[in-house]
Design a protein around this motif. Structure first.
Motif, PDB file in Angstrom:
ATOM      1  N   PRO A  43      -6.399  -3.900   4.093  1.00  0.00           N
ATOM      2  CA  PRO A  43      -5.134  -4.627   4.150  1.00  0.00           C
ATOM      3  C   PRO A  43      -5.237  -5.858   5.051  1.00  0.00           C
ATOM      4  CG  PRO A  43      -4.993  -2.563   5.352  1.00  0.00           C
ATOM      5  CD  PRO A  43      -6.335  -2.598   4.712  1.00  0.00           C
TER       6      PRO A  43
ATOM      7  N   LEU B 217      -4.575   3.632   8.132  1.00  0.00           N
ATOM      8  CA  LEU B 217      -3.557   2.594   8.281  1.00  0.00           C
ATOM      9  C   LEU B 217      -2.788   2.731   9.592  1.00  0.00           C
ATOM     10  CD1 LEU B 217      -2.151   2.421   4.659  1.00  0.00           C
ATOM     11  CD2 LEU B 217      -3.210   0.540   5.898  1.00  0.00           C
ATOM     12  N   THR B 218      -2.396   3.953   9.913  1.00  0.00           N
ATOM     13  CA  THR B 218      -1.552   4.151  11.102  1.00  0.00           C
ATOM     14  C   THR B 218      -2.324   4.051  12.410  1.00  0.00           C
ATOM     15  OG1 THR B 218      -1.751   6.551  10.890  1.00  0.00           O
ATOM     16  CG2 THR B 218       0.187   5.523   9.891  1.00  0.00           C
TER      17      THR B 218
ATOM     18  N   LEU C 118       1.071  -1.606  12.679  1.00  0.00           N
ATOM     19  CA  LEU C 118       2.166  -1.502  11.713  1.00  0.00           C
ATOM     20  C   LEU C 118       3.509  -1.651  12.426  1.00  0.00           C
ATOM     21  CD1 LEU C 118       1.020   1.561   9.559  1.00  0.00           C
ATOM     22  CD2 LEU C 118       0.607  -0.855   9.144  1.00  0.00           C
TER      23      LEU C 118
ATOM     24  N   ASN D 297      -6.476   7.707   4.089  1.00  0.00           N
ATOM     25  CA  ASN D 297      -6.020   6.317   4.047  1.00  0.00           C
ATOM     26  C   ASN D 297      -4.786   6.106   4.913  1.00  0.00           C
ATOM     27  OD1 ASN D 297      -8.011   5.165   2.431  1.00  0.00           O
ATOM     28  ND2 ASN D 297      -6.953   5.705   0.535  1.00  0.00           N
ATOM     29  N   CYS D 298      -3.863   7.059   4.895  1.00  0.00           N
ATOM     30  CA  CYS D 298      -2.669   6.960   5.750  1.00  0.00           C
ATOM     31  C   CYS D 298      -3.068   6.950   7.220  1.00  0.00           C
ATOM     32  CB  CYS D 298      -1.712   8.124   5.477  1.00  0.00           C
ATOM     33  SG  CYS D 298      -0.869   8.024   3.899  1.00  0.00           S
TER      34      CYS D 298
ATOM     35  N   VAL E 212       3.258  -1.636   3.851  1.00  0.00           N
ATOM     36  CA  VAL E 212       2.805  -0.255   3.708  1.00  0.00           C
ATOM     37  C   VAL E 212       4.052   0.610   3.551  1.00  0.00           C
ATOM     38  CG1 VAL E 212       1.555   1.644   4.785  1.00  0.00           C
ATOM     39  CG2 VAL E 212       0.781  -0.712   5.151  1.00  0.00           C
TER      40      VAL E 212
ATOM     41  N   TYR F 216       0.866  -1.175   0.000  1.00  0.00           N
ATOM     42  CA  TYR F 216       0.000   0.000   0.000  1.00  0.00           C
ATOM     43  C   TYR F 216       0.901   1.223   0.000  1.00  0.00           C
ATOM     44  CZ  TYR F 216      -3.940  -3.010   1.118  1.00  0.00           C
ATOM     45  OH  TYR F 216      -4.909  -3.974   1.070  1.00  0.00           O
TER      46      TYR F 216
ATOM     47  N   ILE G  53       2.164  -5.155   8.129  1.00  0.00           N
ATOM     48  CA  ILE G  53       0.982  -5.213   8.990  1.00  0.00           C
ATOM     49  C   ILE G  53       1.039  -6.515   9.779  1.00  0.00           C
ATOM     50  CG2 ILE G  53      -1.541  -5.335   9.025  1.00  0.00           C
ATOM     51  CD1 ILE G  53      -1.510  -3.630   6.457  1.00  0.00           C
TER      52      ILE G  53
ATOM     53  N   LEU H 101      -2.848   4.462  -2.491  1.00  0.00           N
ATOM     54  CA  LEU H 101      -3.614   5.100  -1.423  1.00  0.00           C
ATOM     55  C   LEU H 101      -4.286   6.400  -1.851  1.00  0.00           C
ATOM     56  CD1 LEU H 101      -1.092   4.546   1.503  1.00  0.00           C
ATOM     57  CD2 LEU H 101      -3.208   3.273   1.051  1.00  0.00           C
TER      58      LEU H 101
ATOM     59  N   TYR I  87      -4.508  -0.162  12.268  1.00  0.00           N
ATOM     60  CA  TYR I  87      -3.774  -1.397  12.011  1.00  0.00           C
ATOM     61  C   TYR I  87      -2.476  -1.386  12.801  1.00  0.00           C
ATOM     62  CZ  TYR I  87      -7.053  -2.104   8.201  1.00  0.00           C
ATOM     63  OH  TYR I  87      -8.203  -2.275   7.471  1.00  0.00           O
TER      64      TYR I  87
END
Length: 141
Positions: free
Chosen positions: A90, A119-120, A125, A115-116, A96, A62, A140, A82, A123
């Motif tokens: 994901p 994700l942060t 990471l 989207n960032c 990522v 990603y 991930i 993204l 999820y």
């Protein structure tokens, strides 16, 4: 019209023509040098990111901005952009690749930063590598 006559008389002057030509050439050399430096900096950045990503076996990545250059350099991963994906899902083991500091100001209200943020925050990471230009590669968990 006296200013027009004055300009025409100056253009007829050999020294003025030479000064204009030299100035024009120097200006073009300056623009060419500036442009070449920008292109070389982008190439260096892409090479650093490609080297970093190639050290890890990623099936899905990603990211934004680097997907095209990584594909062009031969990376076989599936890339999820993204910037244009409205819904990302994901899975564990996906990678990522982010450079939030580079995108934050320009894209702050765009889907990319949403989207960032997704994700942060949503999820787990794990940072596995980074470059000197703030590119960070996560997996991930």
């Amino acid at each position: 019209l006296p200013s027009y006559v004055n300009l025409v008389n100056r253009i007829k002057n050999y020294n003025f023509k030479l000064l204009f030509l030299v100035s024009f050439l120097l200006m073009n050399i300056g623009f060419a040098t500036y442009s070449l430096n920008k292109v070389l900096a982008i190439q260096l950045e892409e090479k650093q990111v490609y080297t970093m990503v190639s050290e890890h076996s990623a099936n899905t990545i990603y990211t934004f901005e680097m997907d095209v250059s990584l594909k062009g350099r031969g990376n076989k991963a599936t890339f999820i952009n993204l910037w244009k994906e409205e819904k990302i899902e994901p899975k564990q083991g996906d990678f990522v690749l982010l450079n939030e500091t580079k995108w934050q100001e320009q894209w702050s209200h765009h889907l990319l930063m949403q989207n960032c943020m997704n994700l942060t925050t949503n999820y787990s990471l794990k940072l596995i590598d980074s470059t000197s230009l703030n590119w960070k590669l996560y997996v991930i968990e």
